[in-house]
Design an enzyme around this catalytic site. Structure first.
Site, PDB file in Angstrom:
ATOM      1  N   MET A  25       0.847  -1.202   0.000  1.00  0.00           N
ATOM      2  CA  MET A  25       0.000   0.000   0.000  1.00  0.00           C
ATOM      3  C   MET A  25       0.881   1.251   0.000  1.00  0.00           C
ATOM      4  O   MET A  25       0.410   2.351   0.307  1.00  0.00           O
ATOM      5  CB  MET A  25      -0.940  -0.009   1.200  1.00  0.00           C
ATOM      6  CG  MET A  25      -1.892  -1.216   1.156  1.00  0.00           C
ATOM      7  SD  MET A  25      -3.455  -0.961   2.012  1.00  0.00           S
ATOM      8  CE  MET A  25      -2.901  -0.650   3.667  1.00  0.00           C
ATOM      9  N   GLY A  26       2.162   1.061  -0.338  1.00  0.00           N
ATOM     10  CA  GLY A  26       3.049   2.214  -0.471  1.00  0.00           C
ATOM     11  C   GLY A  26       3.551   2.743   0.858  1.00  0.00           C
ATOM     12  O   GLY A  26       3.455   2.096   1.884  1.00  0.00           O
ATOM     13  N   LEU A  28       6.736   3.227   1.532  1.00  0.00           N
ATOM     14  CA  LEU A  28       7.601   2.063   1.703  1.00  0.00           C
ATOM     15  C   LEU A  28       8.663   2.272   2.776  1.00  0.00           C
ATOM     16  O   LEU A  28       9.151   3.381   2.978  1.00  0.00           O
ATOM     17  CB  LEU A  28       8.291   1.742   0.373  1.00  0.00           C
ATOM     18  CG  LEU A  28       7.328   1.521  -0.803  1.00  0.00           C
ATOM     19  CD1 LEU A  28       8.117   1.337  -2.085  1.00  0.00           C
ATOM     20  CD2 LEU A  28       6.421   0.326  -0.551  1.00  0.00           C
ATOM     21  N   HIS A  32       9.372  -3.410   3.435  1.00  0.00           N
ATOM     22  CA  HIS A  32       8.982  -3.629   2.031  1.00  0.00           C
ATOM     23  C   HIS A  32      10.213  -3.943   1.176  1.00  0.00           C
ATOM     24  O   HIS A  32      10.171  -4.787   0.290  1.00  0.00           O
ATOM     25  CB  HIS A  32       8.315  -2.371   1.450  1.00  0.00           C
ATOM     26  CG  HIS A  32       7.016  -2.006   2.092  1.00  0.00           C
ATOM     27  ND1 HIS A  32       6.868  -0.878   2.865  1.00  0.00           N
ATOM     28  CD2 HIS A  32       5.803  -2.610   2.073  1.00  0.00           C
ATOM     29  CE1 HIS A  32       5.619  -0.795   3.281  1.00  0.00           C
ATOM     30  NE2 HIS A  32       4.951  -1.824   2.832  1.00  0.00           N
ATOM     31  N   GLU A 144       5.859 -11.292   7.372  1.00  0.00           N
ATOM     32  CA  GLU A 144       5.320 -12.019   8.534  1.00  0.00           C
ATOM     33  C   GLU A 144       4.788 -11.066   9.598  1.00  0.00           C
ATOM     34  O   GLU A 144       4.116 -11.484  10.523  1.00  0.00           O
ATOM     35  CB  GLU A 144       6.410 -12.910   9.146  1.00  0.00           C
ATOM     36  CG  GLU A 144       6.652 -14.166   8.358  1.00  0.00           C
ATOM     37  CD  GLU A 144       7.683 -15.074   9.000  1.00  0.00           C
ATOM     38  OE1 GLU A 144       8.214 -14.727  10.080  1.00  0.00           O
ATOM     39  OE2 GLU A 144       7.965 -16.119   8.406  1.00  0.00           O
ATOM     40  N   LYS A 145       5.121  -9.794   9.481  1.00  0.00           N
ATOM     41  CA  LYS A 145       4.583  -8.786  10.405  1.00  0.00           C
ATOM     42  C   LYS A 145       3.053  -8.897  10.469  1.00  0.00           C
ATOM     43  O   LYS A 145       2.452  -8.814  11.527  1.00  0.00           O
ATOM     44  CB  LYS A 145       5.036  -7.407   9.917  1.00  0.00           C
ATOM     45  CG  LYS A 145       4.154  -6.242  10.205  1.00  0.00           C
ATOM     46  CD  LYS A 145       4.314  -5.763  11.626  1.00  0.00           C
ATOM     47  CE  LYS A 145       3.636  -4.437  11.869  1.00  0.00           C
ATOM     48  NZ  LYS A 145       2.292  -4.319  11.346  1.00  0.00           N
ATOM     49  N   GLN A 149      -2.697 -12.108   8.054  1.00  0.00           N
ATOM     50  CA  GLN A 149      -2.920 -11.818   6.631  1.00  0.00           C
ATOM     51  C   GLN A 149      -2.200 -12.848   5.757  1.00  0.00           C
ATOM     52  O   GLN A 149      -2.756 -13.346   4.773  1.00  0.00           O
ATOM     53  CB  GLN A 149      -2.413 -10.415   6.310  1.00  0.00           C
ATOM     54  CG  GLN A 149      -2.285 -10.117   4.826  1.00  0.00           C
ATOM     55  CD  GLN A 149      -1.923  -8.677   4.538  1.00  0.00           C
ATOM     56  OE1 GLN A 149      -2.770  -7.808   4.636  1.00  0.00           O
ATOM     57  NE2 GLN A 149      -0.677  -8.419   4.173  1.00  0.00           N
ATOM     58  N   LEU A 180       8.654  -2.671  11.802  1.00  0.00           N
ATOM     59  CA  LEU A 180       8.445  -1.582  10.845  1.00  0.00           C
ATOM     60  C   LEU A 180       7.039  -1.646  10.264  1.00  0.00           C
ATOM     61  O   LEU A 180       6.525  -2.721   9.958  1.00  0.00           O
ATOM     62  CB  LEU A 180       9.460  -1.672   9.705  1.00  0.00           C
ATOM     63  CG  LEU A 180      10.922  -1.444  10.054  1.00  0.00           C
ATOM     64  CD1 LEU A 180      11.737  -1.217   8.789  1.00  0.00           C
ATOM     65  CD2 LEU A 180      11.114  -0.280  10.993  1.00  0.00           C
TER      66      LEU A 180
HETATM   67  O1  PAF Z   1      -0.072  -5.721   3.639  1.00  0.00           O
HETATM   68  C1  PAF Z   1      -0.487  -4.818   2.877  1.00  0.00           C
HETATM   69  O2  PAF Z   1       0.179  -3.833   2.609  1.00  0.00           O
HETATM   70  C2  PAF Z   1      -1.876  -4.948   2.263  1.00  0.00           C
HETATM   71  O3  PAF Z   1      -2.760  -5.545   3.144  1.00  0.00           O
HETATM   72  C3  PAF Z   1      -1.869  -5.669   0.912  1.00  0.00           C
HETATM   73  C4  PAF Z   1      -1.409  -7.104   1.036  1.00  0.00           C
HETATM   74  C5  PAF Z   1      -0.973  -4.915  -0.065  1.00  0.00           C
HETATM   75  C6  PAF Z   1      -3.292  -5.685   0.324  1.00  0.00           C
HETATM   76  O4  PAF Z   1      -3.792  -4.418   0.164  1.00  0.00           O
END
Ligand code: PAF
Length: 276
Positions: A25-26, A28, A32, A144-145, A149, A180
């Site tokens: 979702m940017g 960064l 990331h 893994e944070k 999900q 982070l």
């Molecule tokens: O972990 C994230 O940044 C978001 O949940 C993802 C996997 C990009 C989905 O929008």
């Protein structure tokens, strides 16, 4: 690095195969970039997406104020050697009339984050399925944070038969242990000093588990640490099965500690394997 904003332009910009994909979702951070590095090592072509997905935010959550800085992210990804940045607008991912949702049922989505944030995992599964169909990666990388999900996405991939491998990448932490997260930018300097309490609680639980203590004793140790920071209001602290996320009554190999809660300005989550 190619930059693509429209779904219609994506098809022509992707190779036939060999794509490693990092959905984000940017805004960064080094977490990331660890996903990108791993993807670069394992795939000839790396795609990163930046899309703040409205479907995964509940009413009153931070969708509108979620931090965004596309030009900074662009430069970071260029430097990291990414081949293609996909940064669509909302109407590209969810054109007018889009009505489909992907729902993973069961304890994986009902408990923990699923309970505190109803609809969140449906939003995540829907956008990730949509992105997988657009990008058609061979491997996709998640931190893994966001452990729950990661499991929800693995389950969706298995159940729907997406032809790709989901790769989980270890959490990247600040020196004091704070995991982070793009949302750490919300922390005031005063709260920032206390924000490693989640990790400290997980470490306390791990210490008890490693020295032969049981679940109740480990949870008490974690709770004591959290109580030391009254500004933090826990949503949950748990020791769970690493695959089902059901609470454990005794410590098993792979047992995972989960913690989440709110500081006045931000909600944080974290997790750790408490017994190898
Ligand atoms: O972990 C994230 O940044 C978001 O949940 C993802 C996997 C990009 C989905 O929008």
């Amino acid at each position: 690095m190619k930059v693509v904003r429209a779904v219609a332009d994506l098809w022509g910009a992707l190779p036939q195969g060999g794509v490693g994909f990092v959905p984000t979702m940017g805004y960064l951070h080094r977490g990331h970039l660890a996903l990108v590095e791993r993807a670069r090592r394992e795939n000839p072509f790396v795609v990163v997406s930046i899309f703040v997905n409205p479907l995964q935010f509940g009413p009153g959550e931070d969708y509108h104020r979620y931090p965004r800085d596309l030009s900074r992210d662009w430069a970071l990804l260029e430097e990291a050697g990414v081949d293609l940045l996909f940064a669509p607008g909302v109407e590209e991912i969810y054109p007018r009339g889009f009505a489909t949702r992907v729902q993973v049922e069961g304890s994986l989505t009902a408990l923990w984050e699923g309970e505190v944030r109803p609809g969140h995992f449906q939003g995540v599964a829907t956008v990730v399925a949509r992105l997988f169909l657009l990008v058609r990666p061979e491997r996709a990388y998640f931190g893994e944070k966001d452990y729950q999900q990661l499991l929800v996405i693995r389950k969706m991939v298995k159940d729907l038969g997406f032809p790709l491998e989901v790769v989980g990448v270890p959490t990247v932490r600040e020196e004091d242990g704070l995991a982070l997260s793009s949302r750490n930018v919300y922390l005031s300097p005063e709260t920032r000093q206390k924000a490693s309490v989640l990790y400290q609680a997980l470490l306390a639980m791990r210490e008890v588990a490693l020295s032969g203590g049981g679940v109740a004793e480990a949870l008490e140790a974690g709770e004591r640490v959290l109580e030391g920071v009254p500004q933090f209001r826990p949503d949950y602290l748990a020791i769970v099965h690493p695959e089902t996320l059901l609470p454990l009554s005794r410590i098993l190999p792979g047992a995972r500690g989960l913690v989440a809660g709110r500081f006045p300005e931000v909600r944080l989550i974290d997790n750790l394997e408490v017994y190898p």
